[in-house]
Design a protein around this motif. Structure first.
Motif, PDB file in Angstrom:
ATOM      1  N   UNK A  75       0.827  -1.214   0.000  1.00 44.49           N
ATOM      2  CA  UNK A  75       0.000   0.000   0.000  1.00 44.49           C
ATOM      3  C   UNK A  75       0.859   1.261   0.000  1.00 44.49           C
ATOM      4  N   UNK A  76       1.890   1.297   0.838  1.00 45.61           N
ATOM      5  CA  UNK A  76       2.648   2.538   0.990  1.00 45.61           C
ATOM      6  C   UNK A  76       3.801   2.675   0.006  1.00 45.61           C
ATOM      7  N   UNK A  77       4.210   1.573  -0.606  1.00 46.53           N
ATOM      8  CA  UNK A  77       5.191   1.672  -1.690  1.00 46.53           C
ATOM      9  C   UNK A  77       4.495   1.871  -3.030  1.00 46.53           C
ATOM     10  N   UNK A  78       3.200   1.527  -3.049  1.00 43.70           N
ATOM     11  CA  UNK A  78       2.397   1.575  -4.276  1.00 43.70           C
ATOM     12  C   UNK A  78       3.050   0.751  -5.385  1.00 43.70           C
ATOM     13  N   UNK A  79       3.602  -0.405  -4.979  1.00 43.92           N
ATOM     14  CA  UNK A  79       4.247  -1.291  -5.950  1.00 43.92           C
ATOM     15  C   UNK A  79       3.955  -2.739  -5.591  1.00 43.92           C
ATOM     16  N   UNK A  80       3.523  -3.486  -6.591  1.00 45.33           N
ATOM     17  CA  UNK A  80       3.264  -4.915  -6.398  1.00 45.33           C
ATOM     18  C   UNK A  80       4.473  -5.770  -6.788  1.00 45.33           C
ATOM     19  N   UNK A 298      13.538   0.346  -6.869  1.00 47.13           N
ATOM     20  CA  UNK A 298      12.506   0.935  -7.745  1.00 47.13           C
ATOM     21  C   UNK A 298      11.612   1.891  -6.965  1.00 47.13           C
ATOM     22  N   UNK A 299      11.238   1.478  -5.765  1.00 42.80           N
ATOM     23  CA  UNK A 299      10.357   2.320  -4.945  1.00 42.80           C
ATOM     24  C   UNK A 299      11.055   3.632  -4.581  1.00 42.80           C
ATOM     25  N   UNK A 300      12.332   3.576  -4.233  1.00 43.70           N
ATOM     26  CA  UNK A 300      13.077   4.790  -3.872  1.00 43.70           C
ATOM     27  C   UNK A 300      13.185   5.739  -5.058  1.00 43.70           C
ATOM     28  N   UNK A 301      13.390   5.187  -6.255  1.00 40.78           N
ATOM     29  CA  UNK A 301      13.486   6.021  -7.455  1.00 40.78           C
ATOM     30  C   UNK A 301      12.156   6.721  -7.721  1.00 40.78           C
ATOM     31  N   UNK A 302      11.069   5.976  -7.573  1.00 43.19           N
ATOM     32  CA  UNK A 302       9.746   6.524  -7.900  1.00 43.19           C
ATOM     33  C   UNK A 302       9.200   7.412  -6.780  1.00 43.19           C
ATOM     34  N   UNK A 303       9.387   6.970  -5.531  1.00 48.41           N
ATOM     35  CA  UNK A 303       8.736   7.644  -4.403  1.00 48.41           C
ATOM     36  C   UNK A 303       9.637   8.630  -3.655  1.00 48.41           C
ATOM     37  N   UNK A 304      10.948   8.566  -3.862  1.00 50.26           N
ATOM     38  CA  UNK A 304      11.837   9.505  -3.192  1.00 50.26           C
ATOM     39  C   UNK A 304      12.503   8.929  -1.952  1.00 50.26           C
ATOM     40  N   UNK A 305      13.507   9.664  -1.453  1.00 51.05           N
ATOM     41  CA  UNK A 305      14.328   9.197  -0.326  1.00 51.05           C
ATOM     42  C   UNK A 305      13.528   8.957   0.949  1.00 51.05           C
TER      43      UNK A 305
END
Length: 486
Positions: A75-80, A298-305
């Motif tokens: 939910x909070x990474x918005x990545x499956x 991937x999550x860090x790239x998309x969602x930020x630090x």
């Protein structure tokens, strides 16, 4: 009365040959295929988000239900993409044993909590017809047939990651629809067998399977439970099923518990039934940890630090370690401010407000909650993130209601409802109406002289909520929102 390993395995063979056995299996059966166990996954991920080893141990030993753990991350990474760890490896001896039974016509039903598709792959290799049920709609008419094997995947299947994520959300939210309840009930009391062989299962499904199994009063199938042990520790001890320690939803069932290494049980079962071994290629050693690396990067790239600290805060929050949650949310907010990351700024402010609201129900806690929630609301409004503004206003309303400021609560619920109407978010509109109805009910109880007026208002708002719920796409969605509001 079964008292020895030989008697236990002979009884299992008898039930199989009589076509009176179903198999219920968990994550343990896929371990030899390279699919990691729940605790391995949790520890590996937690230690990447926590700042210290002590914090890692806190979360690992808090025993977050796995469905809630995974749902929080997704939910909070918005990545499956994290779900890819359930799509690795090849079938092992356990899966091919089931295939061998199916080919012989003595097994036509398997129930599993696993997400992987190794049972299906083994069946496809052996050219065995099967039918999989893994979605709510597919639990409507579960029927057994001699023409194919029925595979029931209670928690979903990695072949459909989107539906799997939805199931995780519902299970972690303790939302269990009647169809899924019926399927679990059938497992415990009916289908074609009068006995269940349980393999590789930890009994840790606190939110869905355990309560249903514990609530069944009669016509229970007999249980043959394998308690997996390391080779050097196994005792081959057979005891009544109610002697299973820890979480035991089967304590009131007839049946037996066998302490044994599952691999050795399978080897003995095959030799007694077929006189030979299952020859399976082990396949390549798969580094599942690499998939977690890819997901996090991937999550860090998309969602930020700031996302790492934010997710850590959410994990501590679901474990009710609120002081640590607040510490990490503050870290996330500071990083988001440094990076001018508006999205995570809003999310962190909202999370801090919710955390103070839910954990410190006193004057100081409410003040801190409102401080952060008003900031979240203001920033959402300025940046035209209207859905987030709705949720900030709703949470402000709940805080006001906690303080007994009923009319202020109504004002913020109505403000949220206006925005929900504007952006055509009918589900949020329904929540606003339901919450206003709850405030009206509370007013009726606190102001007896006006009770009739406020009770009528409460009923009207609840009716309006149901009308809106009835316009949602499916009955399944309507049930979800109704249960959340209740």
């Amino acid at each position: 009365m079964i008292t020895t390993f030989e008697e236990f395995i002979n009884e299992v063979i008898k039930r199989l040959n009589d076509k009176k056995l179903i198999v219920f299996c968990g994550a343990g059966i896929s371990y030899n295929s390279g699919v990691p166990l729940v605790n391995e996954i949790k520890r590996n991920i937690i230690q990447r988000f926590c700042k210290t080893a002590d914090e890692t141990e806190l979360l690992v030993h808090d025993k977050i239900p796995f469905e809630l753990f995974m749902q929080t991350l997704i939910e909070h990474s918005e990545s499956e993409k994290l779900l890819d760890i359930f799509d690795i490896g090849e079938p092992n001896e356990n899966h091919y044993l089931f295939a061998r039974f199916a080919k012989a016509g003595i097994l036509n039903c398997i129930i599993t909590t696993n997400f992987d598709t190794h049972i299906e792959k083994a069946f496809a290799t052996e050219k065995i017809k099967y039918k999989v049920h893994y979605d709510e709609a597919e639990f409507t008419n579960i029927e057994l047939s001699n023409d194919y094997v029925t595979i029931i995947k209670i928690h979903g299947s990695v072949e459909n990651k989107q539906r799997m994520a939805v199931t995780l959300k519902r299970v972690s939210g303790k939302i269990l629809y009647s169809k899924r309840k019926d399927a679990i009930n059938k497992i415990a009391t009916g289908l074609n067998g009068n006995a269940i062989l349980i393999m590789g299962y930890s009994c840790s499904d606190y939110f869905d399977i355990n309560p249903i199994l514990e609530g069944i009063d009669e016509n229970k199938n007999e249980i043959f439970f394998l308690q997996h042990e390391k080779v050097e520790q196994q005792t081959f001890l057979v005891s009544p099923i109610n002697s299973l320690t820890g979480n035991n939803p089967f304590k009131n069932y007839p049946g037996y518990l066998l302490n044994i290494n599952t691999d050795i049980f399978v080897q003995n079962l095959v030799k007694q039934m077929y006189g030979n071994d299952l020859k399976i290629d082990k396949g390549k050693d798969i580094k599942w940890e690499r998939l977690i690396d890819l997901w996090i990067n991937e999550v860090k790239i998309i969602k930020g630090r700031a996302i790492e600290a934010f997710i850590a805060g959410q994990l501590f929050n679901v474990c009710t370690r609120y002081a640590k949650a607040i510490e990490y949310f503050e870290d996330a907010l500071n990083i988001a401010n440094e990076d001018n990351d508006t999205e995570l700024k809003i999310n962190s402010l909202f999370a801090l407000g919710r955390c103070y609201r839910d954990t410190q129900k006193n004057k100081e806690g409410w003040q801190k909650a409102l401080f952060y929630l008003f900031k979240s609301n203001k920033l959402s409004k300025l940046t035209k993130r209207l859905k987030k503004q709705c949720f900030s206003l709703l949470s402000i309303g709940v805080t006001m209601e906690d303080k007994k400021d009923h009319f202020k609560a109504i004002k913020y619920y109505e403000d949220a409802k206006k925005i929900a109407v504007r952006i055509a978010e009918k589900d949020i509109e329904a929540i606003c109406l339901g919450n206003i109805g709850i405030v009206m009910k509370n007013l009726a109880e606190e102001i007896p002289i006006c009770s009739k007026y406020y009770f009528n208002k409460a009923i009207q708002f609840q009716k309006n909520q149901l009308i809106f719920l009835s316009t949602l796409v499916t009955k399944e969605v309507r049930e979800e929102h109704t249960e959340i509001l209740v």
